[in-house]
Motif scaffolding. Structure first.
Motif, PDB file in Angstrom:
ATOM      1  N   LYS A 110      -7.259  15.059   3.789  1.00 51.19           N
ATOM      2  CA  LYS A 110      -8.048  16.255   3.463  1.00 51.19           C
ATOM      3  C   LYS A 110      -7.828  16.753   2.020  1.00 51.19           C
ATOM      4  O   LYS A 110      -8.598  17.537   1.499  1.00 51.19           O
ATOM      5  N   GLY A 111      -6.760  16.311   1.377  1.00 52.73           N
ATOM      6  CA  GLY A 111      -6.377  16.869   0.076  1.00 52.73           C
ATOM      7  C   GLY A 111      -7.398  16.553  -1.000  1.00 52.73           C
ATOM      8  O   GLY A 111      -8.129  15.577  -0.905  1.00 52.73           O
ATOM      9  N   GLU A 112      -7.439  17.427  -2.005  1.00 55.27           N
ATOM     10  CA  GLU A 112      -8.298  17.145  -3.159  1.00 55.27           C
ATOM     11  C   GLU A 112      -7.487  16.305  -4.144  1.00 55.27           C
ATOM     12  O   GLU A 112      -7.831  15.182  -4.464  1.00 55.27           O
ATOM     13  N   LEU A 113      -6.330  16.774  -4.540  1.00 49.34           N
ATOM     14  CA  LEU A 113      -5.473  16.030  -5.470  1.00 49.34           C
ATOM     15  C   LEU A 113      -4.666  14.947  -4.744  1.00 49.34           C
ATOM     16  O   LEU A 113      -4.170  14.017  -5.349  1.00 49.34           O
ATOM     17  N   THR A 114      -4.543  15.085  -3.414  1.00 51.32           N
ATOM     18  CA  THR A 114      -3.608  14.203  -2.693  1.00 51.32           C
ATOM     19  C   THR A 114      -4.302  13.325  -1.653  1.00 51.32           C
ATOM     20  O   THR A 114      -3.660  12.773  -0.774  1.00 51.32           O
ATOM     21  N   LEU A 115      -5.636  13.200  -1.763  1.00 51.27           N
ATOM     22  CA  LEU A 115      -6.338  12.349  -0.781  1.00 51.27           C
ATOM     23  C   LEU A 115      -5.743  10.939  -0.808  1.00 51.27           C
ATOM     24  O   LEU A 115      -5.587  10.326  -1.859  1.00 51.27           O
ATOM     25  N   GLY A 116      -5.345  10.430   0.357  1.00 55.01           N
ATOM     26  CA  GLY A 116      -4.800   9.075   0.437  1.00 55.01           C
ATOM     27  C   GLY A 116      -3.317   9.003   0.137  1.00 55.01           C
ATOM     28  O   GLY A 116      -2.751   7.922   0.010  1.00 55.01           O
ATOM     29  N   MET A 117      -2.673  10.166   0.012  1.00 59.79           N
ATOM     30  CA  MET A 117      -1.217  10.147  -0.240  1.00 59.79           C
ATOM     31  C   MET A 117      -0.480   9.722   1.028  1.00 59.79           C
ATOM     32  O   MET A 117      -0.801  10.189   2.122  1.00 59.79           O
ATOM     33  N   THR A 118       0.498   8.824   0.870  1.00 55.50           N
ATOM     34  CA  THR A 118       1.378   8.478   1.992  1.00 55.50           C
ATOM     35  C   THR A 118       2.565   9.428   1.897  1.00 55.50           C
ATOM     36  O   THR A 118       3.448   9.261   1.064  1.00 55.50           O
ATOM     37  N   VAL A 119       2.528  10.461   2.734  1.00 53.82           N
ATOM     38  CA  VAL A 119       3.528  11.525   2.658  1.00 53.82           C
ATOM     39  C   VAL A 119       4.804  11.053   3.348  1.00 53.82           C
ATOM     40  O   VAL A 119       4.874  10.948   4.582  1.00 53.82           O
ATOM     41  N   CYS A 120       5.814  10.706   2.525  1.00 53.65           N
ATOM     42  CA  CYS A 120       7.101  10.216   3.057  1.00 53.65           C
ATOM     43  C   CYS A 120       7.985  11.449   3.269  1.00 53.65           C
ATOM     44  O   CYS A 120       8.384  12.106   2.305  1.00 53.65           O
ATOM     45  N   ASP A 121       8.250  11.768   4.547  1.00 50.49           N
ATOM     46  CA  ASP A 121       8.904  13.035   4.868  1.00 50.49           C
ATOM     47  C   ASP A 121      10.413  12.929   4.663  1.00 50.49           C
ATOM     48  O   ASP A 121      11.104  12.218   5.393  1.00 50.49           O
ATOM     49  N   GLN A 122      10.928  13.636   3.651  1.00 52.88           N
ATOM     50  CA  GLN A 122      12.354  13.510   3.311  1.00 52.88           C
ATOM     51  C   GLN A 122      13.221  14.550   4.022  1.00 52.88           C
ATOM     52  O   GLN A 122      14.429  14.611   3.788  1.00 52.88           O
ATOM     53  N   ARG A 123      12.556  15.386   4.873  1.00 53.64           N
ATOM     54  CA  ARG A 123      13.355  16.411   5.554  1.00 53.64           C
ATOM     55  C   ARG A 123      14.318  15.716   6.512  1.00 53.64           C
ATOM     56  O   ARG A 123      13.975  14.744   7.157  1.00 53.64           O
ATOM     57  N   GLY A 124      15.507  16.218   6.595  1.00 54.71           N
ATOM     58  CA  GLY A 124      16.496  15.625   7.525  1.00 54.71           C
ATOM     59  C   GLY A 124      16.235  16.137   8.940  1.00 54.71           C
ATOM     60  O   GLY A 124      15.258  16.853   9.190  1.00 54.71           O
ATOM     61  N   GLY A 166       0.841  -1.191   0.000  1.00 54.21           N
ATOM     62  CA  GLY A 166       0.000   0.000   0.000  1.00 54.21           C
ATOM     63  C   GLY A 166       0.871   1.234   0.000  1.00 54.21           C
ATOM     64  O   GLY A 166       2.051   1.168   0.346  1.00 54.21           O
ATOM     65  N   GLY A 167       0.287   2.322  -0.427  1.00 53.71           N
ATOM     66  CA  GLY A 167       1.011   3.593  -0.433  1.00 53.71           C
ATOM     67  C   GLY A 167       2.021   3.683  -1.567  1.00 53.71           C
ATOM     68  O   GLY A 167       2.150   2.781  -2.385  1.00 53.71           O
ATOM     69  N   CYS A 168       2.711   4.807  -1.584  1.00 58.44           N
ATOM     70  CA  CYS A 168       3.757   5.005  -2.585  1.00 58.44           C
ATOM     71  C   CYS A 168       4.690   6.089  -2.082  1.00 58.44           C
ATOM     72  O   CYS A 168       4.309   6.908  -1.243  1.00 58.44           O
ATOM     73  N   PHE A 169       5.910   6.078  -2.593  1.00 56.00           N
ATOM     74  CA  PHE A 169       6.859   7.142  -2.236  1.00 56.00           C
ATOM     75  C   PHE A 169       6.509   8.392  -3.040  1.00 56.00           C
ATOM     76  O   PHE A 169       6.472   9.494  -2.534  1.00 56.00           O
ATOM     77  N   SER A 170       6.150   8.148  -4.324  1.00 53.93           N
ATOM     78  CA  SER A 170       5.818   9.314  -5.146  1.00 53.93           C
ATOM     79  C   SER A 170       4.854   8.960  -6.288  1.00 53.93           C
ATOM     80  O   SER A 170       4.017   9.779  -6.668  1.00 53.93           O
ATOM     81  N   LEU A 171       4.932   7.739  -6.799  1.00 51.62           N
ATOM     82  CA  LEU A 171       4.134   7.360  -7.987  1.00 51.62           C
ATOM     83  C   LEU A 171       2.818   6.698  -7.570  1.00 51.62           C
ATOM     84  O   LEU A 171       2.817   5.582  -7.052  1.00 51.62           O
ATOM     85  N   GLY A 172       1.698   7.393  -7.799  1.00 52.41           N
ATOM     86  CA  GLY A 172       0.392   6.839  -7.422  1.00 52.41           C
ATOM     87  C   GLY A 172      -0.213   5.979  -8.520  1.00 52.41           C
ATOM     88  O   GLY A 172       0.333   5.867  -9.620  1.00 52.41           O
ATOM     89  N   ASN A 173      -1.378   5.378  -8.198  1.00 52.40           N
ATOM     90  CA  ASN A 173      -2.191   4.739  -9.263  1.00 52.40           C
ATOM     91  C   ASN A 173      -3.654   5.214  -9.163  1.00 52.40           C
ATOM     92  O   ASN A 173      -4.257   5.630 -10.132  1.00 52.40           O
ATOM     93  N   ALA A 174      -4.215   5.217  -8.001  1.00 56.49           N
ATOM     94  CA  ALA A 174      -5.604   5.710  -7.837  1.00 56.49           C
ATOM     95  C   ALA A 174      -5.686   7.212  -8.133  1.00 56.49           C
ATOM     96  O   ALA A 174      -6.614   7.692  -8.791  1.00 56.49           O
ATOM     97  N   LEU A 175      -4.724   7.963  -7.642  1.00 60.47           N
ATOM     98  CA  LEU A 175      -4.517   9.376  -7.963  1.00 60.47           C
ATOM     99  C   LEU A 175      -3.038   9.569  -8.248  1.00 60.47           C
ATOM    100  O   LEU A 175      -2.240   8.641  -8.023  1.00 60.47           O
ATOM    101  N   ALA A 176      -2.673  10.778  -8.677  1.00 64.79           N
ATOM    102  CA  ALA A 176      -1.268  11.005  -9.070  1.00 64.79           C
ATOM    103  C   ALA A 176      -0.292  10.560  -7.975  1.00 64.79           C
ATOM    104  O   ALA A 176       0.776  10.018  -8.273  1.00 64.79           O
TER     105      ALA A 176
END
Ligand code: RIB
Ligand code: CA
Length: 313
Positions: free
Chosen positions: A263-277, A151-161
């Motif tokens: 809550k996102g419209e374009l990003t609903l269901g995005m697994t936000v992988c936080d790359q900040r150090g 489930g999820g993705c680092f950046s490449l979606g399928n259900a949404l971008a």
């Protein structure tokens, strides 16, 4: 020995994953299979895993779970799996077996409370059952060694971008799971695409027994959308977490703080992988292992070898 519970929405790739696990009894013990709505209605998911078990003469308990996401509209995936959720194998006879009398989360709670050792949960569908299990019975979290999930993705979606189907189907459930103390290995889309099966290998597959015959039927149906899109390969998503159990060394994994967008419209269901150090991101208590890549040749070799092992059973 991995003592696992599989939670899924079978689904062609869910069934392939189940069979790869079954092919390795010396490494994987499947304690139960719980079904959840996703690719198909939950009743069809249960019917599908029961008739595949009958085909192989096995009896692993099947407990049926949620038939709706926690709050969202239902989105099935009939365009990939057909209305039954497992079209393309008409020789599979509907089972006379029934699912367990208890709801999946009751069944899971009982197994986990009774188990002396910790159990690994391998999820292959929306996280509705898992979310409601740990929300209703938080005490069982201590009995779950880790959740290895497709489930999820680092950046490449399928259900949404930027959103993958299992998360997008029930983002609120996914948020409960990702915000929980569970140790998580996330087999996201990137690792699944990395382990894709070549269409020519499917075409050249010569069934030698019941397992490879079923494999050819399932993959022939499931790969139709790859041909339509002129792909030369097809991801078999849910096999990825099982392959990680069997051969973790063929994967590249990284650790990230991951949160789910609800809550996102374009990003609903995005697994936000936080790359900040560490400079900008406060200390991360419970980072998730995110599978980023794998050795495709090894993945494919082990995949097909698993079905030849089942043929010899
Ligand atoms: O995005 C792929 C996932 O959605 C897989 O688990 C597939 O079976 C579907 O459930
Ligand atoms: Ca699935």
């Amino acid at each position: 020995m991995h003592r696992i519970i599989i939670d899924g929405d079978p689904g062609h790739d869910d069934i392939l994953a189940f069979l790869v696990a079954l092919a390795h009894p010396e490494e994987i013990e499947i304690l139960a299979y719980t079904t959840v709505v996703g690719n198909a209605r939950v009743e069809d998911c249960s019917r599908n895993v029961l008739k595949v078990q009958d085909y192989f003469g096995i009896q692993i308990p099947v407990a049926q779970g949620y038939d709706q996401p926690l709050t969202r509209e239902l989105h099935l995936a009939g365009q990939f799996h057909g209305p039954s959720g497992l079209d393309g194998a008409p020789f599979l006879i509907p089972s006379k077996r029934k699912v367990e009398g208890k709801h999946a989360i009751e069944y899971l709670k009982d197994i986990l409370e009774k188990s002396e050792q910790k159990v690994e949960i391998v999820s292959m569908g929306p996280l509705t059952n898992i979310a409601m299990l740990i929300k209703t019975y938080p005490q069982v979290i201590d009995k779950i060694e880790r959740l290895i999930m497709m489930g999820g993705c680092f950046s490449l979606g399928n259900a949404l971008a930027k959103s993958e189907f299992n998360i997008f189907h029930d983002p609120e459930a996914a948020k409960i799971v990702f915000d929980s103390p569970l140790k998580i290995v996330m087999a996201g889309i990137e690792s699944c695409f990395a382990g894709s099966i070549l269409l020519k290998d499917i075409e050249e597959l010569k069934p030698e027994g019941r397992a490879t015959y079923l494999l050819k039927s399932i993959l022939t149906f499931y790969s139709q959308y790859a041909y339509k899109n002129n792909w030369d390969r097809i991801p078999i998503f849910d096999v990825t977490p099982i392959m990680y159990l069997l051969k973790p060394e063929i994967f590249r994994e990284e650790e990230y703080h991951v949160e789910v967008e609800i809550k996102g419209e374009l990003t609903l269901g995005m697994t936000v992988c936080d790359q900040r150090g560490p400079v900008y991101l406060p200390v991360v208590e419970n980072p998730k292992k995110v599978l980023m890549d794998c050795d495709r040749e090894e993945f494919s070799r082990e995949f097909f070898a698993s079905f030849r092992r089942l043929d010899e059973r």
